[in-house]
Write a protein that holds these residues in place. Sequence first.
Motif, PDB file in Angstrom:
ATOM      1  N   ALA A  56      -3.368  -8.413  -0.177  1.00 30.70           N
ATOM      2  CA  ALA A  56      -3.803  -7.011  -0.082  1.00 30.70           C
ATOM      3  C   ALA A  56      -5.040  -6.687  -0.937  1.00 30.70           C
ATOM      4  O   ALA A  56      -5.946  -6.013  -0.454  1.00 30.70           O
ATOM      5  CB  ALA A  56      -2.653  -6.079  -0.431  1.00 30.70           C
TER       6      ALA A  56
ATOM      7  N   TYR B 150      -6.905  -1.269  -1.317  1.00 31.80           N
ATOM      8  CA  TYR B 150      -5.881  -1.649  -2.300  1.00 31.80           C
ATOM      9  C   TYR B 150      -6.571  -2.393  -3.437  1.00 31.80           C
ATOM     10  O   TYR B 150      -7.317  -3.332  -3.189  1.00 31.80           O
ATOM     11  CB  TYR B 150      -4.813  -2.545  -1.654  1.00 31.80           C
TER      12      TYR B 150
ATOM     13  N   TRP C 107       0.834  -1.210   0.000  1.00 30.02           N
ATOM     14  CA  TRP C 107       0.000   0.000   0.000  1.00 30.02           C
ATOM     15  C   TRP C 107       0.868   1.260   0.000  1.00 30.02           C
ATOM     16  O   TRP C 107       0.634   2.198  -0.751  1.00 30.02           O
ATOM     17  CB  TRP C 107      -0.921  -0.003   1.228  1.00 30.02           C
TER      18      TRP C 107
END
Lengths: 298, 410
Positions: free
Chosen positions: A221, A133, A63
């Motif tokens: 993610a 994300y 991120w």
Amino acid sequence: MLEFLETITGVPTPLLFGQLLLGLINGAFYAMLSLGLAVIFGLLNIINFTHGAQFMMGAFVAWMLLAWAGIGYWGALILAPLIVGATGVVIERLMISRLYKLDHLYGLLLTFGIGLMIEGVFRNEFGSSGLPYRIPAELSGAWDLGFMFMPIYRGWVVVFSLVICLATWLVIEKTRLGAYLRAATENAPLVQAFGVNVPRMITLTYGAGVALAALAGVLAAPIYSVNPQMGTNLIIVVFAVVVIGGMGSILGSVITGFGLGVVEGLTKVYWPEASATVIFVIMAIVLLTRPAGLFGRA
Amino acid sequence: MTDINRRTVLAAGAGMGALPFTRARAQAANTIKIALLCDFSGTYRDVTGPNELACVRQAAAEFANRGFNIEVVYADNQNRADVGSNITRTWFDTGGVDCIVDGGASSVALAVNDVVREKNKVYVNSSSATSDLTGRACSPNLVHWTYDTYMLAKSTGGATVRAGGDSWYFITADYAFGHALERDTANFVRQAGGRVLGQVRTPFPGTTDFSSFLVQAQASRAKVIGLANAGSDTINCIKQASEFGITRRGIKLASLLMFMPDVHSLGLEQTQGLICTETFYWDLNDRTRAFTRRVAGQLQPNVPLCMNHAGGYASVLHYLKAVADMGVPQAKANGAEVVARMKAMPCDDDCFGPGSIRQDGRKLHPAYLFEVKSPSESRGRFDYYKVLQTTGGDEAFRPMAEGNCSLVRS
């Protein structure tokens, strides 16, 4: 045939196939995480309780790379494991390396403490609800398999982690480096006598195990909420996987990872309330009947 | 004439020694101690936690210099009922606490509620959802401030059924809160002529992958998947539902409990068009904006205010008004009496506007049905909601007679 399956399982066949596939996908995460744990335990004799935090760091670094440096998913897939792996090297050199002569318990407590601290720092900095994300454009979308809608990204996760697991196994079992590693596990002073720098090898092994956790974090993610407690939720299950597979057994942890993912997936259909517990029930049974684990050497 | 012997010296010394104690006790007697109990370390940290603490402290600060001292303490409940009730007990037994604020997860709140009643103190709850707090678990020592499962079910659930979503499948967090939210929503769906095709109970905490449950929900062919969960469970559900193309196939997600921090975490790209119900939004009117400016400096930088935080502020403010009205010694002596006074006094604050507290402990104020803006509609930081519908306090919450609260029958 399909009707027969439906009669004996009591669940529509398409749904059952879907659940098997989803179980396999979750199994991919279990396999990658338990692989890193098994590698670390095999060589360092350290039960790395920081693993969940390092998985979470992988997702967060992905991120950060995107938000702060504009580096997307593919870059993160390479950079995040390197960055988090490097922090692992630092931790090993500064702290863990001092505990090798002591009982397992000390390493466990130290890594557990480090994990809590890392998690606390991230929680303070980023809060608990998590960060967005995105799935990379190349892998977004889905295939219609007939019996279910299969996101391309999940397919990628399974294939990619299978490749990584296989590669790790090959490195350890079939290369000269792997032979040194295995030899050092058996008898470190002897390997050192042959001129191999064992402490450095141990440090790098820890770094590699941590990098595997971070890699799983990057993979996770786009599909899970990127939040500081994401590792805690997963890591307890992964420890059970390692115990069932046999501590330190590479192949064992991979096979059990995928296998238990499927078992958990099926539990989610038949008895959803128990899906968080089923793996621990299996762990208890395995420990009672085969204390060294399914693939471990007694 | 007086002989100064050893005994008098000792007695004087003892008396001197007691002096600071009596002063401290006098100070304690004139201090109201407020304790915030909520999640500071887990999944509900952002929707309660540090921001709520800042809001509670704001209420205390606004009540400074009224002739008594206010002390605010706080603790993490770890989302566990046993932890919550133990902390509460210690606070009362050894900490001199007069009022518990919030409680967090419904399971914790129900446990805390029992302790507060037993000790006859005051409990103002902000973030817990279960409507049982003003139903079968209602107590003369409790005010349930911000929202409850019945109100969410009626507002978000009702609006979804009216928009044509007449068949439902629930994904429910497997504990008190999830069960209550599912039950209340299912009642509304059935009353409106809709059908509930099934539900799946997911372990809490500890579930990260919901794809399996989402696929089961999809296989039921329901038009609406009701998310009877909160926090990162809701976030993961919404994220994974879009991944599995569930929303693209025309199935609606009803996020029955979603807060501003959840929207912020998911991003507008993924949440645009979703509807949710809150009783506070920072950009609702001049008073809410003024309040937001007042606390802005004390908040976590990346966590927007939501109704739970505002409820922490407003409930403590109203509690302090009642304390000031009846005097500190009396307020400290009898919690039920303070709550009775709170119910008798009209409420008014910047976050929720004018309102009142019912006999069963339910605080009444309007509920707002919001739609999440699209990225192009959003004009600035935390500009996420537009109001679809406002329901007045009298209509938004469960009628008192239906709650089976023992205080009402007597």
